[in-house]
Structure formats: C-alpha cells, structure tokens
Design an enzyme around this catalytic site. Structure first.
Site, PDB file in Angstrom:
ATOM      1  N   LYS A  52      33.807  50.363  29.733  1.00 55.56           N
ATOM      2  CA  LYS A  52      34.473  49.055  29.835  1.00 55.56           C
ATOM      3  C   LYS A  52      33.439  47.956  30.124  1.00 55.56           C
ATOM      4  O   LYS A  52      33.584  46.815  29.669  1.00 55.56           O
ATOM      5  CB  LYS A  52      35.543  49.118  30.925  1.00 55.56           C
ATOM      6  CG  LYS A  52      36.217  47.802  31.257  1.00 55.56           C
ATOM      7  CD  LYS A  52      37.130  47.277  30.159  1.00 55.56           C
ATOM      8  CE  LYS A  52      37.652  45.877  30.520  1.00 55.56           C
ATOM      9  NZ  LYS A  52      38.641  45.340  29.618  1.00 55.56           N
ATOM     10  N   THR A  78      40.163  47.412  35.693  1.00 55.37           N
ATOM     11  CA  THR A  78      38.717  47.375  35.476  1.00 55.37           C
ATOM     12  C   THR A  78      38.067  47.359  36.855  1.00 55.37           C
ATOM     13  O   THR A  78      38.289  46.434  37.636  1.00 55.37           O
ATOM     14  CB  THR A  78      38.304  46.126  34.678  1.00 55.37           C
ATOM     15  OG1 THR A  78      39.033  46.126  33.452  1.00 55.37           O
ATOM     16  CG2 THR A  78      36.812  46.142  34.398  1.00 55.37           C
ATOM     17  N   LYS A  88      34.982  38.853  38.190  1.00 55.30           N
ATOM     18  CA  LYS A  88      34.888  40.169  38.853  1.00 55.30           C
ATOM     19  C   LYS A  88      34.200  41.183  37.944  1.00 55.30           C
ATOM     20  O   LYS A  88      33.276  41.893  38.358  1.00 55.30           O
ATOM     21  CB  LYS A  88      36.316  40.614  39.227  1.00 55.30           C
ATOM     22  CG  LYS A  88      36.499  41.998  39.788  1.00 55.30           C
ATOM     23  CD  LYS A  88      37.059  42.992  38.791  1.00 55.30           C
ATOM     24  CE  LYS A  88      38.380  42.656  38.155  1.00 55.30           C
ATOM     25  NZ  LYS A  88      38.847  43.628  37.175  1.00 55.30           N
TER      26      LYS A  88
HETATM   27  P1  NAP Z   1      47.181  40.386  37.262  1.00 56.10           P
HETATM   28  O1  NAP Z   1      48.116  39.651  36.372  1.00 56.10           O
HETATM   29  O2  NAP Z   1      46.465  39.650  38.347  1.00 56.10           O
HETATM   30  O3  NAP Z   1      47.971  41.632  37.865  1.00 56.10           O
HETATM   31  C1  NAP Z   1      47.493  42.454  38.891  1.00 56.10           C
HETATM   32  C2  NAP Z   1      48.704  42.925  39.660  1.00 56.10           C
HETATM   33  O4  NAP Z   1      48.298  43.872  40.659  1.00 56.10           O
HETATM   34  C3  NAP Z   1      49.400  41.756  40.382  1.00 56.10           C
HETATM   35  O5  NAP Z   1      50.771  41.816  40.112  1.00 56.10           O
HETATM   36  C4  NAP Z   1      49.068  42.026  41.833  1.00 56.10           C
HETATM   37  O6  NAP Z   1      50.040  41.601  42.750  1.00 56.10           O
HETATM   38  C5  NAP Z   1      48.978  43.544  41.853  1.00 56.10           C
HETATM   39  N1  NAP Z   1      48.199  43.977  43.015  1.00 56.10           N
HETATM   40  C6  NAP Z   1      46.963  43.585  43.380  1.00 56.10           C
HETATM   41  N2  NAP Z   1      46.605  44.174  44.538  1.00 56.10           N
HETATM   42  C7  NAP Z   1      47.660  44.936  44.904  1.00 56.10           C
HETATM   43  C8  NAP Z   1      47.912  45.763  46.014  1.00 56.10           C
HETATM   44  N3  NAP Z   1      47.010  45.906  46.997  1.00 56.10           N
HETATM   45  N4  NAP Z   1      49.106  46.385  46.080  1.00 56.10           N
HETATM   46  C9  NAP Z   1      50.026  46.223  45.103  1.00 56.10           C
HETATM   47  N5  NAP Z   1      49.845  45.446  44.030  1.00 56.10           N
HETATM   48  C10 NAP Z   1      48.669  44.804  43.939  1.00 56.10           C
HETATM   49  O7  NAP Z   1      46.019  41.086  36.401  1.00 56.10           O
HETATM   50  P2  NAP Z   1      46.087  41.694  34.922  1.00 56.10           P
HETATM   51  O8  NAP Z   1      45.664  40.654  33.960  1.00 56.10           O
HETATM   52  O9  NAP Z   1      47.380  42.412  34.730  1.00 56.10           O
HETATM   53  O10 NAP Z   1      44.867  42.732  35.001  1.00 56.10           O
HETATM   54  C11 NAP Z   1      44.989  43.951  35.718  1.00 56.10           C
HETATM   55  C12 NAP Z   1      43.665  44.705  35.592  1.00 56.10           C
HETATM   56  O11 NAP Z   1      43.386  44.942  34.208  1.00 56.10           O
HETATM   57  C13 NAP Z   1      42.449  43.950  36.137  1.00 56.10           C
HETATM   58  O12 NAP Z   1      41.539  44.865  36.695  1.00 56.10           O
HETATM   59  C14 NAP Z   1      41.872  43.285  34.899  1.00 56.10           C
HETATM   60  O13 NAP Z   1      40.493  43.028  35.041  1.00 56.10           O
HETATM   61  C15 NAP Z   1      42.149  44.349  33.841  1.00 56.10           C
HETATM   62  N6  NAP Z   1      42.327  43.879  32.461  1.00 56.10           N
HETATM   63  C16 NAP Z   1      43.028  42.745  32.166  1.00 56.10           C
HETATM   64  C17 NAP Z   1      43.187  42.351  30.841  1.00 56.10           C
HETATM   65  C18 NAP Z   1      43.937  41.094  30.457  1.00 56.10           C
HETATM   66  O14 NAP Z   1      43.774  40.645  29.305  1.00 56.10           O
HETATM   67  N7  NAP Z   1      44.751  40.523  31.329  1.00 56.10           N
HETATM   68  C19 NAP Z   1      42.622  43.114  29.806  1.00 56.10           C
HETATM   69  C20 NAP Z   1      41.947  44.283  30.124  1.00 56.10           C
HETATM   70  C21 NAP Z   1      41.809  44.658  31.453  1.00 56.10           C
HETATM   71  P3  NAP Z   1      50.404  40.024  42.965  1.00 56.10           P
HETATM   72  O15 NAP Z   1      51.333  39.732  41.831  1.00 56.10           O
HETATM   73  O16 NAP Z   1      51.024  39.959  44.310  1.00 56.10           O
HETATM   74  O17 NAP Z   1      49.099  39.265  42.870  1.00 56.10           O
END
Ligand code: NAP
Length: 293
Positions: free
Chosen positions: A171, A96, A239
C-alpha cells in the site's frame, strides 16, 4: 464463515460493510460515532457496544478505521477485537497503517490462536461502493484463503503479497505513486485554468492518453466542478505519507517527490483543509497563483 464483524463505518468502511450485508452475511458492527452505522443497522447489521463485543460474535472481524493509533486502540486495546476474539477466528485490518503494527498484531493474535491479516485497499470511495477495490494482503496463506470469498465481495484485484506487514508495504508503494498523480492532476488543471482551457475538455482528452490515471479521471472532474468533499481526506493522506517517509528513512531511501508532496499537504492542513478530499490541494496552489478555486 457466516458471522462477520465490522469496526469503522466511515467513507470506506460503510460501503464495504454494506456489500457484505448485500451478499447475505450476518454482520455485527461497532464504530465510534453510532450515527454513522445507522444505515447499516437499518439494513440488518447488529449494533455492539465495543470492538470486543463484535469479535465475541464473529468468525472474522474487519477493522477499517483511520490512523495506526486508531488501529492499535480497536485491535489491541482493553475493549479491542483481540480481547474478544474467538480461538481460530481471523482479524483483518483493512485500514492503511504501519507495517510494523501489522506484524505486532499478527504476533499477539497468534498467541491467542487467532490469525491476523493486513489488507489495505486502493480504489477510493468509488471502488468501495462498486466493489472494485484492489486489496493488498499480508499474512498467513490459510487465513487468506478462508477470507478470500469476503474480499471478493469488496474488490476485484486481490493478492497475497507475503507475510504480516507485506500488504501495508505494498500500500505504501501505491501511495507513493498516487502522490505524484494527484499533484500532477492539480498542477495540470491549474495550467489549464491559467491558459483559458476548459478543464472538462482537457480531462476528457488527456485522461485516456499516456497521462491517464485514476486521479485525473476521478479527482479531475471534482476539481473542475469545485467539489472538494472528501473521497479520501487530506489528513489520512498526510498520515500515509508520514508512514511511507518513516519506512523510507528506515530503508535509507531518498524519495524527494514524496517529501515535497508531504510538505505541500501539511500546508493545506495548516490552512484548516485537513478534512477536504485530497483534490483540496488545488485550493492551496490556486490561491498561491492568484487563481479562483
Ligand atoms: P473515515 O471516513 O475517517 O472513517 C474512519 C472511521 O473509523 C470513522 O467513522 C471513525 O469514527 C472510525 N474510527 C476511528 N477510530 C475509531 C475507534 N477508535 N473506534 C471506533 N471507530 C473508530 O476514513 P475512510 O476514508 O473511510 O478511510 C478509512 C481507512 O482507509 C484509512 O486508514 C484510510 O487511510 C484508508 N483508505 C481510504 C481511502 C479513501 O479513498 N477514503 C482509500 C483507501 C484507503 P468517527 O466517525 O467517530 O470519526
């Protein structure tokens, strides 16, 4: 398309990528903390040392990271996806992020004969595991058709909403709606607690009536069980609300409900709760009301 790249294996990315492996695609993977890709590597994904190295091996590269800054780094950075992308390949950002950044990426990609789609999702950790996500896509229709079979491994309700950035705008509509249902879930269950009702019984009854929502049916039981582990982290929610408020300002649109929720969640973050799930707002409002959480 058979050779697929995946960047970002957090809560969402790990499950989404696993579904592509299960469907038989050949996956190259990179994420910041290698340990978080361990299970995917065990299932057959090939580890690469940078987003650039992933893209060099891939016909289509997905990114599922955190914030717009993360998207910028993994796509447009010196060792980013675009630096390694093959001519005629596709980059799909499923994080997102900002609509304007999606437009910038599509423009930069076109200059290298690469297509770029923005394709954020809704459906949470449960939808990612079960392959039932809603996928809101913006970008070139031909690229969308090419990537559709891959989207179909991850989601059920998949749509192209227009050109670059339109997926992210859609979104934002989703998040504006979710803000209200999460806040409503938290307040309804606070009321239930104070009135001496069983939260589980309340959820069971109201969760199938006119007040039904994903939030009451998925986050409600977690609150009732005292489970504040993240499906969707508070810091990502803040965010998203920030992006939506910036866009609303640009559109000269007043969204007071969204602004109020943003303030409440900033307070939760200031209390050190930013890595809890969004249901963690219950803890903040329970404390304000002198109730246990
Ligand atoms: P998350 O658990 O924080 O996962 C994000 C991943 O991206 C982490 O493993 C992080 O690494 C990695 N990352 C961040 N910056 C990076 C970089 N520069 N290089 C390589 N890897 C990097 O988040 P999530 O819940 O999976 O969500 C991911 C996205 O989907 C977000 O934008 C969120 O807003 C969106 N989203 C989430 C949900 C939900 O229910 N969770 C639903 C819809 C949309 P580290 O492990 O080192 O931090």
């Amino acid at each position: 398309m058979q050779n697929i790249g995946w960047i970002g294996t957090g809560i969402m990315g790990k499950s989404m990528c696993a579904r592509l492996i299960d469907a038989g695609y050949t996956i190259s993977v990179y994420t910041r903390t290698k340990n978080k890709a361990r299970e995917l590597i065990g299932a057959g994904a090939v580890w690469c040392d940078s987003p650039k190295a992933v893209a060099e091996r891939s016909e289509c590269t997905f990114t599922m990271v955190g914030s717009p800054q993360d998207v910028r780094a993994v796509v447009l950075g010196d060792f980013g996806v675009l630096a390694g992308a093959r001519s005629k390949s596709v980059i799909v950002d499923m994080s997102t992020s900002q609509p304007a950044l999606a437009e910038q990426i599509a423009g930069a990609a076109a200059g290298k004969d690469v297509a770029a789609l923005d394709a954020p999702v809704s459906g949470g950790d449960v939808g990612a595991r079960n392959g039932t996500l809603a996928i809101m896509c913006g970008g070139d229709p031909k690229a969308y058709e090419t990537v559709l079979p891959l989207f179909e491994c991850m989601g059920e309700n998949i749509a192209l909403l227009g050109g670059p950035g339109r997926g992210q705008h859609t979104k934002m509509c989703n998040q504006i709606l979710v803000v209200s249902t999460v806040l409503g879930t938290v307040e309804a269950l606070l009321y239930a607690q104070k009135a001496g009702l069983s939260a589980d019984h309340v959820i069971q009854v109201v969760g199938s009536g006119a007040a039904s929502s994903w939030s009451i049916n998925n986050l409600g039981p977690r609150i009732a069980a005292g489970d504040y582990a993240p499906g969707f982290r508070i810091r990502h929610f803040i965010k998203d609300m920030g992006i939506a408020l910036d866009e609303a300002k640009r559109l000269q649109l007043s969204l007071p409900g969204l602004a109020l929720a943003h303030e409440l969640y900033k307070a939760a973050s200031a209390q050190g709760l930013e890595n809890l799930g969004t249901q963690g707002l219950y803890k903040v409002l329970a404390e304000l009301n002198g109730l246990p959480s």
